[in-house]
Design a protein around this motif. Structure first.
Motif, PDB file in Angstrom:
ATOM      1  N   LYS A 188      16.265   5.824  11.300  1.00  0.00           N
ATOM      2  CA  LYS A 188      17.160   5.915  10.141  1.00  0.00           C
ATOM      3  C   LYS A 188      16.883   7.132   9.271  1.00  0.00           C
ATOM      4  O   LYS A 188      17.732   7.543   8.486  1.00  0.00           O
ATOM      5  CB  LYS A 188      17.054   4.648   9.286  1.00  0.00           C
ATOM      6  N   PHE A 189      15.696   7.736   9.401  1.00  0.00           N
ATOM      7  CA  PHE A 189      15.346   8.868   8.551  1.00  0.00           C
ATOM      8  C   PHE A 189      15.567  10.227   9.211  1.00  0.00           C
ATOM      9  O   PHE A 189      15.453  11.259   8.542  1.00  0.00           O
ATOM     10  CB  PHE A 189      13.889   8.758   8.102  1.00  0.00           C
ATOM     11  N   LEU A 193       0.947   3.096  10.689  1.00  0.00           N
ATOM     12  CA  LEU A 193       0.400   1.748  10.844  1.00  0.00           C
ATOM     13  C   LEU A 193       1.347   0.671  10.334  1.00  0.00           C
ATOM     14  O   LEU A 193       1.516  -0.367  10.968  1.00  0.00           O
ATOM     15  CB  LEU A 193      -0.938   1.654  10.091  1.00  0.00           C
ATOM     16  N   LEU A 194       1.973   0.913   9.197  1.00  0.00           N
ATOM     17  CA  LEU A 194       2.818  -0.093   8.546  1.00  0.00           C
ATOM     18  C   LEU A 194       4.290   0.281   8.714  1.00  0.00           C
ATOM     19  O   LEU A 194       4.974   0.633   7.759  1.00  0.00           O
ATOM     20  CB  LEU A 194       2.450  -0.201   7.065  1.00  0.00           C
ATOM     21  N   GLU A 195       4.786   0.197   9.929  1.00  0.00           N
ATOM     22  CA  GLU A 195       6.149   0.657  10.212  1.00  0.00           C
ATOM     23  C   GLU A 195       7.201  -0.145   9.457  1.00  0.00           C
ATOM     24  O   GLU A 195       8.208   0.401   9.012  1.00  0.00           O
ATOM     25  CB  GLU A 195       6.425   0.590  11.719  1.00  0.00           C
ATOM     26  N   SER A 196       6.972  -1.445   9.296  1.00  0.00           N
ATOM     27  CA  SER A 196       7.969  -2.255   8.589  1.00  0.00           C
ATOM     28  C   SER A 196       8.079  -1.831   7.129  1.00  0.00           C
ATOM     29  O   SER A 196       9.177  -1.763   6.563  1.00  0.00           O
ATOM     30  CB  SER A 196       7.602  -3.742   8.683  1.00  0.00           C
ATOM     31  N   GLU A 197       6.954  -1.513   6.518  1.00  0.00           N
ATOM     32  CA  GLU A 197       6.980  -1.036   5.137  1.00  0.00           C
ATOM     33  C   GLU A 197       7.600   0.353   5.054  1.00  0.00           C
ATOM     34  O   GLU A 197       8.317   0.673   4.112  1.00  0.00           O
ATOM     35  CB  GLU A 197       5.563  -1.010   4.555  1.00  0.00           C
ATOM     36  N   ALA A 255      11.333   0.304   5.121  1.00  0.00           N
ATOM     37  CA  ALA A 255      11.945  -0.161   3.874  1.00  0.00           C
ATOM     38  C   ALA A 255      12.018   0.939   2.822  1.00  0.00           C
ATOM     39  O   ALA A 255      12.597   0.729   1.749  1.00  0.00           O
ATOM     40  CB  ALA A 255      11.161  -1.347   3.325  1.00  0.00           C
ATOM     41  N   CYS A 256      11.451   2.094   3.088  1.00  0.00           N
ATOM     42  CA  CYS A 256      11.495   3.200   2.139  1.00  0.00           C
ATOM     43  C   CYS A 256      12.929   3.730   2.008  1.00  0.00           C
ATOM     44  O   CYS A 256      13.781   3.463   2.858  1.00  0.00           O
ATOM     45  CB  CYS A 256      10.558   4.324   2.586  1.00  0.00           C
ATOM     46  N   SER A 257      13.171   4.495   0.978  1.00  0.00           N
ATOM     47  CA  SER A 257      14.512   5.012   0.706  1.00  0.00           C
ATOM     48  C   SER A 257      14.594   6.500   1.022  1.00  0.00           C
ATOM     49  O   SER A 257      13.575   7.174   1.228  1.00  0.00           O
ATOM     50  CB  SER A 257      14.868   4.777  -0.772  1.00  0.00           C
ATOM     51  N   TYR A 258      15.824   7.012   1.007  1.00  0.00           N
ATOM     52  CA  TYR A 258      16.027   8.446   1.196  1.00  0.00           C
ATOM     53  C   TYR A 258      15.428   9.247   0.044  1.00  0.00           C
ATOM     54  O   TYR A 258      15.044  10.398   0.218  1.00  0.00           O
ATOM     55  CB  TYR A 258      17.518   8.750   1.345  1.00  0.00           C
ATOM     56  N   GLU A 259      15.352   8.617  -1.122  1.00  0.00           N
ATOM     57  CA  GLU A 259      14.723   9.284  -2.262  1.00  0.00           C
ATOM     58  C   GLU A 259      13.238   9.541  -1.979  1.00  0.00           C
ATOM     59  O   GLU A 259      12.682  10.549  -2.411  1.00  0.00           O
ATOM     60  CB  GLU A 259      14.887   8.439  -3.524  1.00  0.00           C
ATOM     61  N   GLU A 308       0.818  -1.213   0.000  1.00  0.00           N
ATOM     62  CA  GLU A 308       0.000   0.000   0.000  1.00  0.00           C
ATOM     63  C   GLU A 308       0.854   1.267   0.000  1.00  0.00           C
ATOM     64  O   GLU A 308       0.608   2.203  -0.763  1.00  0.00           O
ATOM     65  CB  GLU A 308      -0.927  -0.007   1.213  1.00  0.00           C
ATOM     66  N   LEU A 309       1.881   1.301   0.853  1.00  0.00           N
ATOM     67  CA  LEU A 309       2.716   2.494   0.960  1.00  0.00           C
ATOM     68  C   LEU A 309       3.493   2.738  -0.333  1.00  0.00           C
ATOM     69  O   LEU A 309       3.593   3.873  -0.812  1.00  0.00           O
ATOM     70  CB  LEU A 309       3.674   2.353   2.144  1.00  0.00           C
ATOM     71  N   ARG A 310       4.022   1.668  -0.917  1.00  0.00           N
ATOM     72  CA  ARG A 310       4.764   1.817  -2.165  1.00  0.00           C
ATOM     73  C   ARG A 310       3.842   2.305  -3.279  1.00  0.00           C
ATOM     74  O   ARG A 310       4.232   3.136  -4.111  1.00  0.00           O
ATOM     75  CB  ARG A 310       5.399   0.462  -2.540  1.00  0.00           C
TER      76      ARG A 310
END
Length: 329
Positions: A124-125, A81-85, A88-92, A51-53
């Motif tokens: 990490k962000f 809600l979807l912390e694991s997803e 996995a996101c990128s700095y971009e 969903e996030l992607r």
């Protein structure tokens, strides 16, 4: 029998249509349903819902202002809600959302700030989001809008502010102090939290204390205000008082503007003591306790000042006596 068969066929076709709609990846203008995502996440377990992607890919496409706001709003909800997803996101992806801080639409700016605030909860962000502190400060101090103030200040309060941002914060201090005095109550709470943090930085304490304030600044200590706001303004006063007690701060002779925050709170003609005494009987216990802490801190400051003054007089008397003895000799 023919009617029953026709009805069953229609129901089956309707079922297939609804199922196809639910499985369609196309972006919907409606906000993402948290309840639906929660059920999906529970059923999928560790599997990525996608969903996030999907939302981030939709954000990359050309959208109108309303669509951008809704996508950013949905991204914010998904991150929580979807912390694991989200992890996995990128700095971009972070840079993409930050690019909407420059959008011409105010609502898009606000939703971009909220999305960044959600990502700031992931360790990490945080350093990456720190890069946008200058832009966030610009938004908070350049626009007089309650929602923009709240979103920007909440984000700043969720970030560690490194030393290299202090010059920017120093220049923003008058605008931040103006929000304290005339902003909405929610914005006042957020800016007081930020200033309480900054008051613990030695190189910013004087700049805060020397900020010019309105003549009615002490109205912020009035018992009729909300308990949440009173607690924050009392914590702010306590941090300032504690900062004045540090040896580093006392080692310098500071001069303050007669309309400064220092004079309003700690000057000889300040009526802060009267306001604090009135808050000791406030209905909320936390306000009572915090008011007592400020009173004790101010009392310690006065005793410290008296001790230093006595020591200076003794030292001066000692040297004067020595000089007289030397003259007689």
């Amino acid at each position: 029998m023919l009617s029953m068969a026709t009805g069953a066929g229609a129901i089956y076709l309707l079922y297939r249509t609804i199922q196809a709609g639910l499985n369609s990846p196309a972006f919907s203008m409606e906000p993402v349903s948290i309840a639906k995502l929660a059920v999906q996440q529970e059923n999928l377990g560790p599997k990525d819902s996608g969903e996030l992607r999907r939302l981030l890919m939709s954000l990359n496409q050309k959208q109108d202002e309303y669509a951008k706001s809704m996508i950013l709003h949905s991204i914010t909800r998904c991150v929580y809600l979807l912390e694991s997803e989200a992890s996995a996101c990128s700095y971009e992806d972070i840079r993409l959302m930050a690019s909407y801080l420059d959008d011409r639409d105010k609502d898009v700016k606000i939703h971009a700030l909220n999305a960044l605030k959600a990502f700031a909860g992931i360790r990490k962000f945080r350093i990456k989001i720190q890069e946008f502190v200058p832009k966030i400060l610009e938004l908070v101090t350049s626009y007089w809008d309650a929602e923009l103030h709240i979103a920007g200040l909440r984000l700043l309060n969720g970030l560690p502010l490194p030393d290299h941002t202090h010059p920017l914060l120093r220049r923003a201090m008058p605008a931040l102090m103006e929000i304290v005095q005339t902003g909405s109550s929610l914005a006042q709470v957020q800016v007081l939290k930020l200033l309480s943090t900054l008051a613990q930085k030695e190189d910013l304490l004087y700049d805060i204390l020397n900020c010019q304030v309105h003549a009615d600044f002490l109205n912020l200590f009035h018992a009729s205000l909300s308990g949440n706001l009173l607690r924050e303004v009392l914590v702010f006063a306590e941090r300032l008082s504690e900062g004045r007690l540090t040896p580093q701060y006392q080692s310098v002779h500071w001069e303050y503007n007669e309309l400064s925050l220092h004079e309003a709170l700690f000057g000889d003609s300040s009526r802060l003591a009267d306001r604090l005494l009135a808050l000791i009987v406030h209905p909320e216990e936390e306000v009572q306790i915090q008011a007592c802490k400020v009173i004790l801190s101010i009392q310690l400051s006065k005793e410290e000042a008296a001790t230093i003054s006595t020591a200076q007089r003794v030292q001066s008397s000692f040297f004067d006596t020595d000089e007289e003895d030397l003259c007689e000799s």
